[in-house]
Design an enzyme around this catalytic site. Structure first.
Site, short mmCIF file in Angstrom:
data_model
loop_
_atom_site.label_atom_id
_atom_site.label_comp_id
_atom_site.label_asym_id
_atom_site.label_seq_id
_atom_site.Cartn_x
_atom_site.Cartn_y
_atom_site.Cartn_z
N ASP A 110 -79.75 26.06 -70.00
CA ASP A 110 -80.85 25.18 -69.67
C ASP A 110 -81.06 24.02 -70.24
N GLU B 196 -75.49 27.44 -67.14
CA GLU B 196 -74.49 26.97 -68.18
C GLU B 196 -75.45 26.34 -69.28
N TYR C 154 -69.47 37.98 -61.97
CA TYR C 154 -69.98 38.19 -63.49
C TYR C 154 -71.29 38.34 -63.36
N ARG D 148 -84.52 0.91 -57.45
CA ARG D 148 -84.41 2.61 -57.42
C ARG D 148 -83.12 2.81 -57.22
N SER E 232 -81.34 33.21 -70.70
CA SER E 232 -80.53 32.34 -71.97
C SER E 232 -80.48 33.01 -73.11
C1 LIG Z 1 -92.52 15.37 -42.16
C2 LIG Z 1 -93.07 14.05 -41.43
C3 LIG Z 1 -94.06 13.94 -40.55
C4 LIG Z 1 -94.41 12.95 -39.92
N1 LIG Z 1 -95.22 12.85 -38.99
C5 LIG Z 1 -95.71 11.91 -38.13
C6 LIG Z 1 -96.36 11.92 -37.16
O1 LIG Z 1 -96.80 12.98 -36.60
N2 LIG Z 1 -96.77 10.62 -36.35
C7 LIG Z 1 -96.29 9.63 -36.54
O2 LIG Z 1 -96.49 8.57 -36.12
N3 LIG Z 1 -95.44 9.42 -37.73
C8 LIG Z 1 -95.02 10.52 -38.48
N4 LIG Z 1 -94.09 10.31 -39.64
C9 LIG Z 1 -93.44 9.11 -39.94
C10 LIG Z 1 -94.01 8.52 -41.25
O3 LIG Z 1 -95.14 7.84 -41.07
C11 LIG Z 1 -93.09 7.59 -41.66
O4 LIG Z 1 -91.91 7.84 -41.92
C12 LIG Z 1 -93.48 6.68 -42.76
O5 LIG Z 1 -94.51 6.04 -42.44
C13 LIG Z 1 -92.30 5.84 -43.64
O6 LIG Z 1 -91.95 5.04 -42.82
P1 LIG Z 1 -90.42 4.73 -42.56
O7 LIG Z 1 -89.75 5.93 -42.38
O8 LIG Z 1 -90.19 3.73 -41.36
O9 LIG Z 1 -89.74 4.11 -44.03
P2 LIG Z 1 -89.23 2.52 -44.13
O10 LIG Z 1 -90.14 1.48 -43.92
O11 LIG Z 1 -87.97 2.56 -43.43
O12 LIG Z 1 -88.81 2.70 -45.56
C14 LIG Z 1 -87.44 2.83 -46.16
C15 LIG Z 1 -87.42 2.17 -47.41
O13 LIG Z 1 -87.45 0.90 -47.53
C16 LIG Z 1 -88.66 0.53 -48.41
N5 LIG Z 1 -89.39 -0.37 -47.80
C17 LIG Z 1 -89.76 -0.72 -46.58
N6 LIG Z 1 -90.37 -1.96 -46.30
C18 LIG Z 1 -90.33 -2.50 -47.53
C19 LIG Z 1 -90.99 -3.74 -48.22
N7 LIG Z 1 -91.58 -4.52 -47.28
N8 LIG Z 1 -91.07 -3.75 -49.49
C20 LIG Z 1 -90.39 -2.90 -50.15
N9 LIG Z 1 -89.77 -2.00 -49.74
C21 LIG Z 1 -89.81 -1.48 -48.56
C22 LIG Z 1 -89.34 1.84 -48.61
O14 LIG Z 1 -90.29 1.92 -49.86
C23 LIG Z 1 -88.41 2.88 -48.30
O15 LIG Z 1 -87.83 3.28 -49.63
C24 LIG Z 1 -93.86 11.51 -40.39
C25 LIG Z 1 -92.94 11.58 -41.40
C26 LIG Z 1 -92.20 12.48 -41.94
C27 LIG Z 1 -91.40 12.44 -42.98
C1 LIG Z 2 -78.56 29.84 -58.37
C2 LIG Z 2 -78.12 30.61 -59.55
C3 LIG Z 2 -77.01 31.43 -59.81
C4 LIG Z 2 -76.72 32.03 -60.77
N1 LIG Z 2 -75.63 33.00 -61.05
C5 LIG Z 2 -75.39 33.50 -62.19
C6 LIG Z 2 -74.22 34.77 -62.03
O1 LIG Z 2 -73.38 34.46 -61.28
N2 LIG Z 2 -74.15 35.46 -63.26
C7 LIG Z 2 -74.90 35.46 -64.30
O2 LIG Z 2 -74.71 36.21 -65.15
N3 LIG Z 2 -76.11 34.62 -64.25
C8 LIG Z 2 -76.47 33.54 -63.35
N4 LIG Z 2 -77.42 32.94 -63.21
C9 LIG Z 2 -78.41 33.00 -64.10
C10 LIG Z 2 -78.72 31.87 -64.99
O3 LIG Z 2 -77.55 31.60 -66.03
C11 LIG Z 2 -79.68 31.80 -65.82
O4 LIG Z 2 -81.01 31.70 -65.06
C12 LIG Z 2 -79.93 30.80 -66.80
O5 LIG Z 2 -79.31 31.31 -67.98
C13 LIG Z 2 -81.58 30.63 -67.38
O6 LIG Z 2 -82.11 31.59 -67.84
P1 LIG Z 2 -83.40 32.25 -67.70
O7 LIG Z 2 -83.64 32.38 -66.26
O8 LIG Z 2 -83.46 33.43 -68.59
O9 LIG Z 2 -84.30 31.38 -68.30
P2 LIG Z 2 -85.48 31.67 -69.55
O10 LIG Z 2 -84.87 31.57 -70.73
O11 LIG Z 2 -86.40 32.66 -69.22
O12 LIG Z 2 -86.15 30.01 -69.54
C14 LIG Z 2 -87.72 29.85 -69.06
C15 LIG Z 2 -88.18 28.75 -69.49
O13 LIG Z 2 -88.40 29.09 -71.35
C16 LIG Z 2 -87.81 27.88 -71.88
N5 LIG Z 2 -87.39 28.50 -73.01
C17 LIG Z 2 -86.42 29.93 -73.44
N6 LIG Z 2 -86.18 29.99 -74.32
C18 LIG Z 2 -86.62 28.87 -75.03
C19 LIG Z 2 -86.64 28.53 -76.54
N7 LIG Z 2 -86.09 29.23 -77.31
N8 LIG Z 2 -87.02 27.54 -76.61
C20 LIG Z 2 -87.69 26.64 -76.04
N9 LIG Z 2 -87.76 26.91 -74.76
C21 LIG Z 2 -87.17 27.94 -74.11
C22 LIG Z 2 -86.66 27.54 -70.86
O14 LIG Z 2 -86.34 26.09 -70.94
C23 LIG Z 2 -87.21 27.66 -69.44
O15 LIG Z 2 -88.36 26.43 -69.34
C24 LIG Z 2 -77.72 32.20 -61.83
C25 LIG Z 2 -79.03 31.59 -61.72
C26 LIG Z 2 -79.25 30.72 -60.67
C27 LIG Z 2 -80.39 29.96 -60.54
#
Ligand SMILES: Cc1cc2nc3c(=O)[nH]c(=O)nc-3n(C[C@H](O)[C@H](O)[C@H](O)COP(=O)(O)OP(=O)(O)OC[C@H]3O[C@@H](n4cnc5c(N)ncnc54)[C@H](O)[C@@H]3O)c2cc1C
Ligand SMILES: Cc1cc2nc3c(=O)[nH]c(=O)nc-3n(C[C@H](O)[C@H](O)[C@H](O)COP(=O)(O)OP(=O)(O)OC[C@H]3O[C@@H](n4cnc5c(N)ncnc54)[C@H](O)[C@@H]3O)c2cc1C
Lengths: 690, 690
Positions: free
Chosen positions: A440, A438, A132, A328, A141
């Protein structure tokens, strides 16, 4: 993790199967199980490499899956429902996606019988594969702004399709990039030098044998999804025959060379409403997937001891016990039900109205078979306009809620949430465009506001004494008119809603706020004559407020309806009411200043909602959390998530995926900067490309 | 697009170069240009295939880039600053990432001179390549809960490193999966059957020649980023020598076999503060990247006509003119400056304090060289505690603002925002973990609250007559103590802030709200004895409120400081003040109910802030938007975005990337379901894997 989830499940009495039947119906559950078995037994649907592969590989595999799905459909003689279930279980957009969802439907709805025969039949058989093609590089849009032209040639009774500029290139078109051999192209119809606006044309774009682009056609993949070939398409004066223009509602008469219109395409308008209601209902399920994963994981994940826990409870605490995690996740859990019931409510309304309109069209313009009930006094098309506006607002609210909620779920899982194996991230990014297509989400709010302003104007114009002596003789208004009139009639007196003590007062408070904002906006526009553009932010808020009112109202009505109460025991309904209150009061508290400004609530009520009511509800819902997400009935195969496994074996599964499935672990690198060698040794067949 | 951006730039007088110098400094700009030239000339840094490649390819290329970068560093004798600039320009996490950022620093900070010689030296030369292995599968934020053990063996003076369970597996460890041959392993130190908590050990994990894992070590990639090898690591009773334990602050005496502590690692504590301040400042730049792309694109993108536009302005409207687009983008533009100045302010404070502490340590405990200014009366470590708490809150606020803001920018671009070529999506997903690491954003808020409660308690304990007769003799309090005392002293009288007329009253209103929430929380905790867990949501809000206060205050002070006013002309400063007001009033309006509840503002003021002040500011800032983002000085090569190009050639670039760079367009598929053939024909070297 296994025992932990088992303990969670033991702690609650929610009847998972029953609730699941209420949400999905018995037959849908049975259908899903049956189809899942078939899919699982086919190697091509194995998901284990999805998260590691690059674009080429993923696309290739997606195409293989789509083909297999078609063959299975034929083999098992699947209904359209069954086929859709299978697609959902596979859970990725695929190369045939738009052929099924848009190309065929457009031909059906906008084609003549002849066109349905010529294009629709072979499309059903996948001889013709289509897409389409509406959006262009320069216009999405604003459909009126499309640049592709279809010019009528009286001499040979053809149309010439042409892209005058680069920005006229069709863009984002699903299934077009590599797969389709036909396209439904929306182009500006030009007859005798005059433009008649955008119309749909079925155009062949690739050779059905060689699959090479036809002459004058520049087509390719523009890289949207990994597993789908969203494409671009440019025409260099391509001639197509008269039959190409889908002619159910308008056409060019080949004899007179004149443009002819045949009634208004209100069916299409209705379809849009239907599609949006589907998005609302799906939004509940989309979000539920994230909530399921995060809730299960947070019930297993243990981190820290509770600062105030008694001595004998000194183990680590499940993070789902921390109120900051609950606040949350649990309102989002409530939102999954709220959105689901709202979508369902919308669809029921729509279907009832369609039925009524069909009955009327069938000649019963007076009292219908169903008697002159109150619905009948309101014309069906008014209701359709109401439904249409509401569906715009709800589409925006629900898809934003789902998309943003998924990210909240992901983050609630801490570091592991960031891993692809959580299953949330990839799902989130596939869902994201729903907020833009469908309609924005930001722009849809203007349509809602326009409708509300119009309704408010008519309320002002014939101020009816709703509660007066003539109440019985007055046609009962649409719900929107009703709440606006009520507000109007009480605006001097004010209101007093017991939001903390009465569920129906909650609804009234939401209605009050929505009405208040409507009349405020009306004042800005009609009295103060503010420019439309200056009011967009107000309109956005208004639409959100009105949509939130619709959601709480639908949730409320669903819980009162016999359809629910007859299927579910009282204790469970009680938990559902708690979800209703959590969703409503949490929303109310978040939007506190609007409720307060409108006079719907006092400052004190809003504060109590937060510090008392919501916190208490979190505590009460917490024990049921795991069973509530279980009720959504997501199969592990669908979730494809280490964190969200039904059996709780989170760590084992993460480790397995990382160490066994991960192709990078077949590689030994040369880590030293001085050496030009990158991959020293690769086990198996992986090949270096640099 | 070119003329459109040129017209935008012609419409404003913002001196882009000057403002850029203020933000980045002249020398940083010059450095960036110089290094960019070098990088652009190296083929390995070509970014054109980044968006299409799969994991293996991306990792391989990332490794090649890291190696080249090292060689360039040696060749050009780059400073650490220059090297960091180069890494930033390349803009992807790479396999040496944690070696540079954590491994080497930890050895420097926590190692003895001997250890710095033994490990630090070869690490600087990339003979040893390391990572920082703290997090485990089962424990991240709760470091005390780590399960890996390091048991002291008195008999042979070694430690045994061991992973008792699967959940003890090190996890997420950057650079570990394939690249590192050493790891800094954080393990529970066990001496004589007693646990002394987590300590760092330098452990060799791979052979330096063959790069195969050593015996007893199970290591691999766990798949985090595409371009980096986050890994897992399990030990099966691996013995390491005494020198492995980083011993600057504590060690095991090999003679007595006793655990010895050597002073507190306050330096490390300081480093954390420093790292968090960096995150705050970076958050401004991270967000600015998205805002730059979205602002430029929305200035070019035209869609619809303005409903109220006069006849002679009938062209399509730039979407940046719609207030609904402005309200999404311009407050974020303001936030980029706010965060930048806040990060800078924090870092200055921190450095000053370090300097002062060093001076004191150097023996000048009395009046220092700089004279007994007011800062001197407050002990450095109190200030450090204050800074530490503030940096926690600001890290959380700023990284959430940046991450969520990037998604807002993406969505503002409509459909094209979803394309990888927008450059926002990939950048967003690489940034996302910043909200979780260096302290999970939700959990950090507990530390802020704890500090604020403590401060409030001490304010209550020695209620000082701040404005009384003895004011001069009282040591001037920390800023936090100051605002809490002020609030306290006026809590009976109340307040009256002219938030719409006075910038310094805005600051006072933010301080008031933060103080109000602090004392509310204190009441819940100390008087009502509520459990800690029940207050987490209040703490979260409190931390956010206090951090927002810090941001507006820092922004305010930066605009008043001679450092700014001497470098920038008055007109531009005027625009910056508008950004200050937009950020502050938009925030205030969003958090309206808290400001209202605290009594800092009236309902009427909050409504005016929204409907008048903010809308007016949007209009006033709009003409400067493009030049303001230009001032951030992002090079096109860095942005790697079709939508954000400096020259505005959006559509040309999108088309080029899609049609020329996109590898899928080399493939002709067989689209028919009956056929098993998937890729019929592939030009060039792309190879089918199924
Ligand atoms: C891309 C990436 C790279 C990383 N690189 C490293 C690295 O190089 N070396 C390294 O050592 N680590 C690394 N980490 C690990 C990172 O430091 C931990 O993921 C981070 O500290 C969060 O800990 P967690 O995953 O155990 O979260 P969790 O503690 O398991 O948290 C889970 C959820 O519970 C909530 N929660 C936990 N405890 C409490 C509490 N007491 N009260 C309220 N809410 C709580 C949190 O808000 C969260 O929503 C990396 C992580 C990512 C995503
Ligand atoms: C993954 C994906 C698949 C898709 N597949 C199809 C498909 O199969 N066939 C097809 O025909 N299309 C397809 N689309 C296109 C899609 O329908 C359009 O991207 C969508 O309608 C948004 O239009 P736009 O990108 O022109 O946004 P724009 O209109 O350019 O919007 C840009 C910004 O301006 C704002 N804005 C624009 N006009 C106004 C206004 N009058 N007042 C206030 N704010 C405004 C918007 O809120 C937005 O923040 C696809 C898009 C995506 C991302």
């Amino acid at each position: 993790g296994y025992e932990l989830l088992a303990a969670e499940r033991a702690r609650s009495n929610i009847p998972v199967e029953k609730l699941q039947e209420l949400l999905l119906t018995k037959e849908a559950i049975e259908r899903k199980r049956r189809i899942l078995d078939i899919l699982k037994s086919e190697k091509v649907f194995d998901k284990s490499q999805n998260y590691f592969s690059g674009r080429m590989e993923r696309f290739e595999r997606a195409l293989a899956r789509e083909k297999k799905l078609q063959m299975l459909k034929r083999k098992h003689n699947w209904t359209q429902e069954e086929f859709r279930t299978a697609s959902e279980l596979i859970g990725e957009p695929g190369p045939y996606g738009l052929h099924e969802s848009m190309f065929r439907i457009t031909i059906d709805e906008q084609g003549t019988p002849e066109q349905r025969e010529k294009f629709g039949k072979p499309a059903a058989d996948y001889k013709i594969i289509g897409c389409y093609a509406q959006t262009e590089l320069g216009h999405g849009s604003n459909v009126r702004g499309l640049e592709t032209t279809a010019t009528w040639n009286p001499e040979d009774k053809t149309f010439t399709i042409h892209s005058p500029h680069l920005t006229a290139s069709k863009w984002w078109i699903g299934s077009l990039g590599r797969t389709a051999n036909h396209a439904c192209v929306v182009a500006q119809l030009m007859v005798d030098g005059k433009s008649y606006g955008p119309h749909p044309f079925i155009v062949q774009i690739r050779d059905t044998k060689t699959h090479e682009p036809l002459e004058g056609i520049h087509v390719g993949d523009m890289f949207g999804y990994n597993t789908m070939d969203n494409g671009f398409l440019l025409f260099n004066n391509v001639k197509v025959p008269h039959i190409s223009m889908l002619a159910r509602f308008s056409s060019v008469d080949p004899n007179t060379n004149k443009y002819v219109r045949r009634g208004s395409p209100s069916l299409v308008y209705g379809t849009l409403t239907w599609v949006r209601s589907t998005i609302v209902m799906q939004a509940g399920a989309v979000l539920a997937r994230g909530v399921t994963i995060a809730t299960r994981y947070c019930a297993i994940r243990r981190q820290f001891q509770d600062r105030d826990a008694p001595e004998w409870e000194k183990g680590e605490n499940a993070v789902l016990n921390y109120t900051m995690v609950q606040i949350r996740l649990l309102p989002l859990l409530a939102a999954t039900f709220a959105l689901h019931f709202t979508g369902k409510g919308m669809m029921n309304l729509y279907q009832e109205n369609q039925k009524r309109m069909n009955e009327k069209n069938a000649g019963r313009d007076g009292p219908s078979k169903r008697g002159a009930g109150p619905e009948e006094t309101q014309s069906g098309s008014d209701i359709l306009a109401d439904l249409h506006a509401t569906s715009c607002g709800l589409k925006a609210l629900s898809s934003s809620t789902a998309a943003e909620g998924l990210e909240v779920c992901r983050r609630a899982c801490g570091g592991h949430g960031y891993s692809s194996f959580s299953g949330i991230g990839p799902w989130y990014s596939d869902y994201l465009p729903t907020t833009t297509w469908e309609g924005d989400n930001y722009m849809l709010t203007q349509q809602v506001a326009r409708y509300l302003l119009k309704s408010a104007r008519s309320v002002l114009a014939n101020e009816l004494p709703i509660n007066g002596a003539f109440a019985d003789f007055v046609p009962p208004p649409l719900d929107t008119t009703r709440i606006l009139s009520t507000f109007r009639s009480r605006s001097e007196i004010g209101c007093a809603f017991d939001i903390l003590g009465s569920d129906c007062d909650i609804i009234a408070a939401f209605a009050w706020r929505s009405s208040f904002l409507t009349f405020e906006a009306l004042k800005h526009r009609d009295e103060e004559k503010k420019p439309w553009n200056d009011l967009l932010v107000d309109f956005y808020r208004l639409s959100k407020a009105h949509s939130q009112y619709m959601v709480v109202k639908n949730f409320y009505e669903a819980l009162l309806s016999p359809d629910t109460t007859s299927k579910i025991d009282a204790d469970t309904i009680d938990v559902l009411w708690k979800l209703f209150r959590l969703y409503s009061l949490h929303t109310l508290e978040q939007e506190g200043s609007e409720f307060y400004a409108s006079g719907a609530c006092s400052k004190h009520q809003i504060m109590l909602a937060r510090t008392n009511a919501v916190m208490k509800l979190l505590k009460e819902i917490r024990p049921h959390a795991v069973r509530l997400v279980d009720s959504w009935g997501f199969d592990d195969w669908l979730l494809d998530s280490s964190l969200g496994r039904y059996d709780g074996k989170v760590y084992e599964d993460m480790f397995y995926r990382a160490s066994e499935l991960n192709p990078l672990n077949r590689v030994t690198v040369d880590p030293y900067p001085e050496s030009d060698v990158l991959f020293r040794k690769i086990e198996g067949e992986v090949k270096s490309k640099l």
